[in-house]
Scaffold this motif. Structure first.
Motif, mmCIF file in Angstrom:
data_model
loop_
_atom_site.group_PDB
_atom_site.id
_atom_site.type_symbol
_atom_site.label_atom_id
_atom_site.label_comp_id
_atom_site.label_asym_id
_atom_site.label_seq_id
_atom_site.Cartn_x
_atom_site.Cartn_y
_atom_site.Cartn_z
ATOM 1 N N LEU A 1 -34.101 29.981 -47.218
ATOM 2 C CA LEU A 1 -34.208 30.193 -45.781
ATOM 3 C C LEU A 1 -35.581 30.752 -45.406
ATOM 4 O O LEU A 1 -36.179 30.342 -44.402
ATOM 5 C CB LEU A 1 -33.121 31.158 -45.320
ATOM 6 N N ASN A 2 -36.089 31.677 -46.210
ATOM 7 C CA ASN A 2 -37.400 32.264 -45.929
ATOM 8 C C ASN A 2 -38.509 31.222 -45.994
ATOM 9 O O ASN A 2 -39.497 31.312 -45.250
ATOM 10 C CB ASN A 2 -37.688 33.402 -46.902
ATOM 11 N N VAL B 1 -38.137 29.605 -42.426
ATOM 12 C CA VAL B 1 -38.460 30.450 -41.269
ATOM 13 C C VAL B 1 -39.894 30.976 -41.335
ATOM 14 O O VAL B 1 -40.665 30.852 -40.369
ATOM 15 C CB VAL B 1 -37.471 31.627 -41.162
ATOM 16 N N LEU C 1 -41.861 28.424 -38.728
ATOM 17 C CA LEU C 1 -41.550 28.867 -37.372
ATOM 18 C C LEU C 1 -42.783 28.865 -36.477
ATOM 19 O O LEU C 1 -42.731 28.437 -35.324
ATOM 20 C CB LEU C 1 -40.924 30.270 -37.396
ATOM 21 N N VAL D 1 -27.512 35.900 -40.593
ATOM 22 C CA VAL D 1 -28.881 35.486 -40.905
ATOM 23 C C VAL D 1 -29.015 33.972 -40.800
ATOM 24 O O VAL D 1 -29.946 33.442 -40.170
ATOM 25 C CB VAL D 1 -29.277 35.944 -42.328
ATOM 26 N N SER E 1 -30.882 31.885 -37.747
ATOM 27 C CA SER E 1 -32.074 31.144 -38.171
ATOM 28 C C SER E 1 -32.032 29.726 -37.626
ATOM 29 O O SER E 1 -33.058 29.168 -37.203
ATOM 30 C CB SER E 1 -32.164 31.114 -39.699
ATOM 31 N N LEU F 1 -33.111 29.839 -34.143
ATOM 32 C CA LEU F 1 -34.561 29.942 -33.967
ATOM 33 C C LEU F 1 -35.202 28.584 -33.702
ATOM 34 O O LEU F 1 -36.168 28.469 -32.944
ATOM 35 C CB LEU F 1 -35.193 30.563 -35.223
ATOM 36 N N TYR G 1 -35.125 35.950 -33.600
ATOM 37 C CA TYR G 1 -35.902 36.528 -34.697
ATOM 38 C C TYR G 1 -35.466 37.964 -34.960
ATOM 39 O O TYR G 1 -35.361 38.403 -36.113
ATOM 40 C CB TYR G 1 -37.388 36.483 -34.348
ATOM 41 N N VAL H 1 -32.107 37.910 -36.759
ATOM 42 C CA VAL H 1 -32.251 37.482 -38.157
ATOM 43 C C VAL H 1 -32.775 38.612 -39.025
ATOM 44 O O VAL H 1 -32.185 38.954 -40.065
ATOM 45 C CB VAL H 1 -33.186 36.255 -38.257
ATOM 46 N N THR I 1 -30.637 40.867 -41.646
ATOM 47 C CA THR I 1 -31.383 41.022 -42.902
ATOM 48 C C THR I 1 -31.529 42.494 -43.270
ATOM 49 O O THR I 1 -31.500 42.858 -44.449
ATOM 50 C CB THR I 1 -32.767 40.364 -42.804
ATOM 51 N N VAL J 1 -29.867 24.622 -43.693
ATOM 52 C CA VAL J 1 -29.223 25.919 -43.456
ATOM 53 C C VAL J 1 -27.729 25.892 -43.760
ATOM 54 O O VAL J 1 -27.187 26.839 -44.356
ATOM 55 C CB VAL J 1 -29.479 26.396 -42.015
#
Length: 462
Positions: free
Chosen positions: A29-30, A33, A37, A94, A98, A101, A121, A124, A129, A195
């Motif tokens: 996921l990181n 994002v 993003l 999360v 996301s 977003l 954001y 998330v 988080t 996701v």
């Protein structure tokens, strides 16, 4: 086989995979994002990069409150499920936020776009988080029965699994993005494709990994942590500050969100980002020998410092390589190498900070010891986007849908942001890591003294 099962230091593959499932999902996921993003906001929603960076930075102000509250909340949690395990379900929030977003519309007014990005954001990172991060160390300690050997194995071998999952997303996402993400709806579809499966994977830890209640010594041993003790730790424990600065710099470097810009405007092909991820696979076998390297180098913090120095060299190579893909790949691998110990050994830093709390007469505070690092890390995550937005604006970057010809000043800022900014951050990480070595050298002697004191107590009472 029976001997292995009875060995308290044995780490089964099934148990390892169940535990790391959540980290795999978060890593993937990181990638999405933090990596995409910014360009989604600028090139699809039409928001200026400086505005995007500022919005993400402002959202982190909330972390000044949520991180402290989350750490205190976890330290004062005592349920049938455990101390940290209940908060693992925050990963559902999360994932869904996301997806939110990347669900904006270019037809919205600029104000609505900015408010939407800010709210999603914040949910998330500042809420969900934060809760999961505050609970991670207590959950780890209690699931693995406070066994440092097991925890080091999980950090090393599990790090390979997490990195492999991250690489899969890093390789596949640019390919899918280049095909589908040609509009706002295409972006939403692209993100959903990744996701939703990640959400299912992330829940495996909660359902299959229980806590060991004996770590807390039973209900009668539970002692709530007071807020004044947390603030006392901030005043007296300098090592939580060193680790916090390390995480600040590390998260800035990983969230600059300039990679897509670099490959779009310097290399000239965003699909080549997949090649970079594939090339990074060479790092995976190295992680198998991380425990051996740590032992040879002389400790975890020294290892982090040495690897940071290697990263400095790598980022300098990237800068002078420009559009030369070979040089970018080589320097990128060395730069990526710098972050590996930090990405997977953070729990050991926090455990050492907890031990120092005990050394100076404070409670261990397994949940609260990571508050400052969590806060600084998230600020770093926002600062990365903020720095990129400011540098691109200074360089005269043109924010518009599609591909436009950028001025030479904007191209130079992209190169600086992609290489020299991370190099400076690695210098700071190296300095703080070497300073942390002092504590790492003190702990064995202190623990031996505590053990001897505990063994002598029964004899004295007799």
């Amino acid at each position: 086989m029976a001997n292995k099962k009875n060995d308290p230091n044995h780490l089964g593959f099934g148990r390892l995979m169940a535990w790391k499932s959540s980290d795999i999902a978060m890593a993937g996921l990181n990638v999405i994002v933090l990596g995409y993003l910014s360009i989604y906001c600028s090139d699809t929603l039409g928001i200026a990069p400086a505005v995007v960076g500022t919005v993400l930075m402002v959202s982190k102000i909330i972390d000044a409150f949520t991180d402290i509250f989350a750490g205190w909340l976890v330290d004062n949690t005592h349920t049938k499920l455990g101390k940290g395990r209940p908060y693992e379900l925050a990963i559902v929030g999360v994932m869904l936020c996301s997806l939110g977003l990347f669900s904006g519309s270019p037809a919205w007014s600029n104000t609505i776009k900015v408010v939407w990005i800010f709210c999603m954001y914040t949910l998330v990172f500042s809420i969900f988080t934060t809760l999961r991060g505050a609970a991670n160390t207590p959950y780890t300690i209690r699931h693995f029965s406070n066994n440092p050997i097991l925890i080091r194995k999980v950090a090393s071998y599990g790090g390979i699994i997490t990195m492999a999952g991250s690489m899969i997303v890093s390789i596949l996402f640019p390919i899918v993005m280049s095909k589908l993400a040609t509009s706002a709806g295409g972006w939403r579809t692209t993100v959903a494709i990744f996701v939703l499966p990640l959400l299912l994977i992330s829940l495996l830890r909660f359902f299959f990994c229980k806590e060991d209640p004996s770590v807390d010594g039973g209900d009668e041993q539970f002692q709530p942590v007071r807020l004044n003790e947390i603030f006392s730790m901030f005043r007296r424990n300098k090592y939580v500050w060193l680790y916090a600065i390390i995480m600040l710099c590390y998260n800035i470097s990983t969230s600059l969100a300039v990679t897509t810009y670099y490959f779009k405007y310097i290399i000239g092909n965003t699909a080549m980002m997949s090649v970079t991820s594939i090339f990074s696979i060479v790092l995976l076998p190295l992680m198998l020998v991380f425990p051996w390297i740590m032992k040879k180098i002389g400790g975890m913090s020294k290892m982090v410092g040495v690897f940071a120095c290697i990263g400095i060299v790598g980022y300098i190579i990237v800068f002078f390589s420009g559009a030369n893909l070979t040089g970018v790949l080589l320097g990128g691998v060395l730069g990526g190498l710098a972050g590996l110990p930090l990405a997977y050994y953070g729990v050991l830093f926090i455990m050492n900070c907890c031990t120092y709390n005990e050394m100076i007469g404070l409670p261990r505070m397994d949940g609260s010891a990571g508050i400052l690092a969590g806060f600084m890390g998230k600020c770093g995550g926002a600062m990365g986007s903020f720095i990129t937005g400011i540098l691109l604006s200074i360089g005269g970057y043109i924010a518009a849908e599609g591909t436009v010809e950028q001025p030479a000043s904007a191209l130079m800022m992209i190169r600086i942001d992609y290489s020299l900014v991370p190099a400076v951050l690695m210098i700071v990480i190296a300095a703080c890591s070497f300073a942390f070595m002092k504590l790492e050298k003190q702990i064995p002697a202190w623990e031996a003294a505590q053990k001897a004191k505990a063994e002598a107590a029964p004899a004295e009472n007799a």
